[in-house]
Design a protein around this motif. Structure first.
Motif, PDB file in Angstrom:
ATOM      1  N   SER A 117     -56.480-100.105  -2.878  1.00  0.00           N
ATOM      2  CA  SER A 117     -55.642 -98.955  -2.564  1.00  0.00           C
ATOM      3  C   SER A 117     -54.434 -98.959  -3.493  1.00  0.00           C
ATOM      4  O   SER A 117     -54.267 -99.851  -4.322  1.00  0.00           O
ATOM      5  CB  SER A 117     -55.179 -99.040  -1.110  1.00  0.00           C
ATOM      6  OG  SER A 117     -54.354-100.186  -0.928  1.00  0.00           O
ATOM      7  N   ALA A 118     -53.557 -97.977  -3.321  1.00  0.00           N
ATOM      8  CA  ALA A 118     -52.354 -97.916  -4.145  1.00  0.00           C
ATOM      9  C   ALA A 118     -51.481 -99.147  -3.931  1.00  0.00           C
ATOM     10  O   ALA A 118     -50.769 -99.579  -4.845  1.00  0.00           O
ATOM     11  CB  ALA A 118     -51.566 -96.648  -3.826  1.00  0.00           C
ATOM     12  N   HIS A 119     -51.542 -99.738  -2.740  1.00  0.00           N
ATOM     13  CA  HIS A 119     -50.759-100.950  -2.482  1.00  0.00           C
ATOM     14  C   HIS A 119     -51.198-102.077  -3.420  1.00  0.00           C
ATOM     15  O   HIS A 119     -50.453-103.031  -3.637  1.00  0.00           O
ATOM     16  CB  HIS A 119     -50.914-101.378  -1.025  1.00  0.00           C
ATOM     17  CG  HIS A 119     -49.927-102.414  -0.592  1.00  0.00           C
ATOM     18  ND1 HIS A 119     -48.579-102.137  -0.448  1.00  0.00           N
ATOM     19  CD2 HIS A 119     -50.072-103.727  -0.282  1.00  0.00           C
ATOM     20  CE1 HIS A 119     -47.949-103.235  -0.063  1.00  0.00           C
ATOM     21  NE2 HIS A 119     -48.826-104.205   0.047  1.00  0.00           N
TER      22      HIS A 119
ATOM     23  N   LEU B   7     -54.978-103.550  -7.826  1.00  0.00           N
ATOM     24  CA  LEU B   7     -55.660-102.372  -8.361  1.00  0.00           C
ATOM     25  C   LEU B   7     -56.054-102.662  -9.808  1.00  0.00           C
ATOM     26  O   LEU B   7     -55.217-103.085 -10.608  1.00  0.00           O
ATOM     27  CB  LEU B   7     -54.730-101.168  -8.306  1.00  0.00           C
ATOM     28  CG  LEU B   7     -55.336 -99.838  -8.750  1.00  0.00           C
ATOM     29  CD1 LEU B   7     -56.263 -99.314  -7.670  1.00  0.00           C
ATOM     30  CD2 LEU B   7     -54.246 -98.813  -9.044  1.00  0.00           C
TER      31      LEU B   7
ATOM     32  N   LYS C 116     -56.274 -90.099  -4.361  1.00  0.00           N
ATOM     33  CA  LYS C 116     -57.688 -90.141  -3.987  1.00  0.00           C
ATOM     34  C   LYS C 116     -58.513 -89.343  -4.987  1.00  0.00           C
ATOM     35  O   LYS C 116     -59.599 -89.777  -5.410  1.00  0.00           O
ATOM     36  CB  LYS C 116     -57.890 -89.589  -2.576  1.00  0.00           C
ATOM     37  CG  LYS C 116     -59.345 -89.622  -2.111  1.00  0.00           C
ATOM     38  CD  LYS C 116     -59.489 -89.087  -0.690  1.00  0.00           C
ATOM     39  CE  LYS C 116     -60.945 -89.140  -0.238  1.00  0.00           C
ATOM     40  NZ  LYS C 116     -61.102 -88.613   1.147  1.00  0.00           N
TER      41      LYS C 116
ATOM     42  N   LYS D 269     -44.582 -98.195  -1.707  1.00  0.00           N
ATOM     43  CA  LYS D 269     -44.772 -96.746  -1.860  1.00  0.00           C
ATOM     44  C   LYS D 269     -43.503 -95.983  -1.534  1.00  0.00           C
ATOM     45  O   LYS D 269     -43.039 -95.147  -2.333  1.00  0.00           O
ATOM     46  CB  LYS D 269     -45.925 -96.293  -0.963  1.00  0.00           C
ATOM     47  CG  LYS D 269     -46.203 -94.810  -0.991  1.00  0.00           C
ATOM     48  CD  LYS D 269     -47.154 -94.435   0.137  1.00  0.00           C
ATOM     49  CE  LYS D 269     -46.529 -94.705   1.490  1.00  0.00           C
ATOM     50  NZ  LYS D 269     -47.382 -94.302   2.635  1.00  0.00           N
TER      51      LYS D 269
ATOM     52  N   LYS E  43     -56.538-108.409  -4.306  1.00  0.00           N
ATOM     53  CA  LYS E  43     -56.451-107.042  -3.814  1.00  0.00           C
ATOM     54  C   LYS E  43     -55.741-106.129  -4.814  1.00  0.00           C
ATOM     55  O   LYS E  43     -55.366-105.010  -4.480  1.00  0.00           O
ATOM     56  CB  LYS E  43     -55.721-107.002  -2.468  1.00  0.00           C
ATOM     57  CG  LYS E  43     -56.428-107.794  -1.364  1.00  0.00           C
ATOM     58  CD  LYS E  43     -55.683-107.664  -0.051  1.00  0.00           C
ATOM     59  CE  LYS E  43     -56.369-108.471   1.060  1.00  0.00           C
ATOM     60  NZ  LYS E  43     -55.664-108.351   2.347  1.00  0.00           N
TER      61      LYS E  43
ATOM     62  N   THR F 131     -58.844 -95.486  -4.376  1.00  0.00           N
ATOM     63  CA  THR F 131     -59.145 -95.820  -2.993  1.00  0.00           C
ATOM     64  C   THR F 131     -59.958 -97.110  -3.011  1.00  0.00           C
ATOM     65  O   THR F 131     -60.534 -97.474  -4.040  1.00  0.00           O
ATOM     66  CB  THR F 131     -59.979 -94.729  -2.286  1.00  0.00           C
ATOM     67  OG1 THR F 131     -61.275 -94.664  -2.909  1.00  0.00           O
ATOM     68  CG2 THR F 131     -59.300 -93.367  -2.365  1.00  0.00           C
ATOM     69  N   LYS F 132     -60.018 -97.786  -1.884  1.00  0.00           N
ATOM     70  CA  LYS F 132     -60.817 -99.004  -1.805  1.00  0.00           C
ATOM     71  C   LYS F 132     -62.287 -98.710  -2.065  1.00  0.00           C
ATOM     72  O   LYS F 132     -62.996 -99.525  -2.651  1.00  0.00           O
ATOM     73  CB  LYS F 132     -60.641 -99.662  -0.434  1.00  0.00           C
ATOM     74  CG  LYS F 132     -59.288-100.317  -0.231  1.00  0.00           C
ATOM     75  CD  LYS F 132     -59.215-101.007   1.126  1.00  0.00           C
ATOM     76  CE  LYS F 132     -57.863-101.674   1.316  1.00  0.00           C
ATOM     77  NZ  LYS F 132     -57.748-102.345   2.642  1.00  0.00           N
ATOM     78  N   GLN F 133     -62.739 -97.533  -1.622  1.00  0.00           N
ATOM     79  CA  GLN F 133     -64.141 -97.184  -1.786  1.00  0.00           C
ATOM     80  C   GLN F 133     -64.482 -96.921  -3.248  1.00  0.00           C
ATOM     81  O   GLN F 133     -65.578 -97.252  -3.710  1.00  0.00           O
ATOM     82  CB  GLN F 133     -64.472 -95.946  -0.947  1.00  0.00           C
ATOM     83  CG  GLN F 133     -64.442 -96.170   0.556  1.00  0.00           C
ATOM     84  CD  GLN F 133     -63.045 -96.327   1.120  1.00  0.00           C
ATOM     85  OE1 GLN F 133     -62.092 -95.765   0.572  1.00  0.00           O
ATOM     86  NE2 GLN F 133     -62.907 -97.083   2.199  1.00  0.00           N
TER      87      GLN F 133
ATOM     88  N   TYR G  53     -51.284 -89.198  -1.198  1.00  0.00           N
ATOM     89  CA  TYR G  53     -52.592 -89.780  -0.927  1.00  0.00           C
ATOM     90  C   TYR G  53     -53.735 -88.851  -1.361  1.00  0.00           C
ATOM     91  O   TYR G  53     -54.762 -89.320  -1.858  1.00  0.00           O
ATOM     92  CB  TYR G  53     -52.724 -90.149   0.545  1.00  0.00           C
ATOM     93  CG  TYR G  53     -52.119 -91.488   0.858  1.00  0.00           C
ATOM     94  CD1 TYR G  53     -52.644 -92.658   0.305  1.00  0.00           C
ATOM     95  CD2 TYR G  53     -51.008 -91.609   1.695  1.00  0.00           C
ATOM     96  CE1 TYR G  53     -52.089 -93.896   0.579  1.00  0.00           C
ATOM     97  CE2 TYR G  53     -50.441 -92.848   1.968  1.00  0.00           C
ATOM     98  CZ  TYR G  53     -50.988 -93.980   1.403  1.00  0.00           C
ATOM     99  OH  TYR G  53     -50.432 -95.209   1.658  1.00  0.00           O
TER     100      TYR G  53
END
Length: 227
Positions: free
Chosen positions: A200-202, A77, A188, A114, A75, A193-195, A184
């Motif tokens: 995500s940032a996490h 980034l 974005k 975050k 997961k 973003t996941k998309q 956010y």
């Protein structure tokens, strides 16, 4: 609970039926099982204060599946997405963009959450011996000390010092809620973003954790890309 259509006004009148309706709503909103269980723990704590012991202690009563603690999904980034976003934000004429660049760098190089990156204060967190003391914004209020500080982390800390607003990296003219929304919106727009990039940032914490795993064990974490 009131958003589910129930009109109960007192904590003493809450029942399993009411809590179950709220859990169903949380699940419909896509909250993780672990998050819901954490919320339920808080609910039970408040109810005990009001001498309400009617709520089931077993989460299975609310159809909550067991958490899966081990996953082989990557997961993290992608480094390219991270570097592209940071470069663009650092080059921006907006000081708030610069601050968000610093926060992303802190998340990636120190593994900060975050909120921890929002509240990072070099004066408070950087100890005299170079270790990093993380206390503001930690999950559950649990402080921790980072002993191994990489060169990229030192660069991130140095950059954060240049964009401080008061004691930390958030604009002191905004509330934390307002800053969170801006954060956010900004990432974005930078494709995080996941998309857009699969994480995500996490995912910056995941990338940090995988890097530390390799440094400590000598082995790469085995996984498949998360999509």
């Amino acid at each position: 609970m009131r958003q589910t259509g129930h009109g109960v006004q007192k904590w003493t009148n809450l029942t399993n039926k009411h809590v179950g309706a709220v859990v169903d709503r949380w699940q419909a909103e896509g909250l993780a099982v672990g998050t819901i269980k954490e919320y339920l723990s808080g609910v039970r704590t408040v109810l005990r204060h009001f001498d309400n012991d009617r709520i089931a202690a077993d989460n299975r009563a609310f159809n909550l599946a067991n958490r899966v603690y081990v996953s082989n999904q990557d997961k993290s980034l992608p480094q390219a997405a991270y570097e592209k976003a940071v470069s663009a934000l650092q080059s921006s004429n907006s000081i708030n963009d610069n601050r968000i660049a610093a926060q992303l760098m802190l998340q990636r190089t120190l593994g900060l959450r975050k909120e921890e990156s929002f509240k990072f204060s070099p004066a408070r967190s950087v100890l005299a011996d170079g270790r990093i003391y993380i206390t503001d914004g930690t999950k559950g209020g649990r402080d921790r000390i980072l002993h191994q500080i990489s060169d990229p982390a030192r660069v991130a800390i140095a950059y954060a010092k240049t964009v401080l607003s008061g004691a930390n990296t958030m604009a002191n003219t905004m509330t934390e809620r307002q800053w969170n929304a801006l954060f956010y919106r900004t990432i974005k727009a930078q494709g995080i973003t996941k998309q857009q990039c699969g994480a995500s940032a996490h995912g910056l914490r995941h990338a940090y954790a995988r890097e530390r795993y390799r440094a400590l064990t000598g082995f790469a974490a085995r996984s498949r890309r998360y999509r």
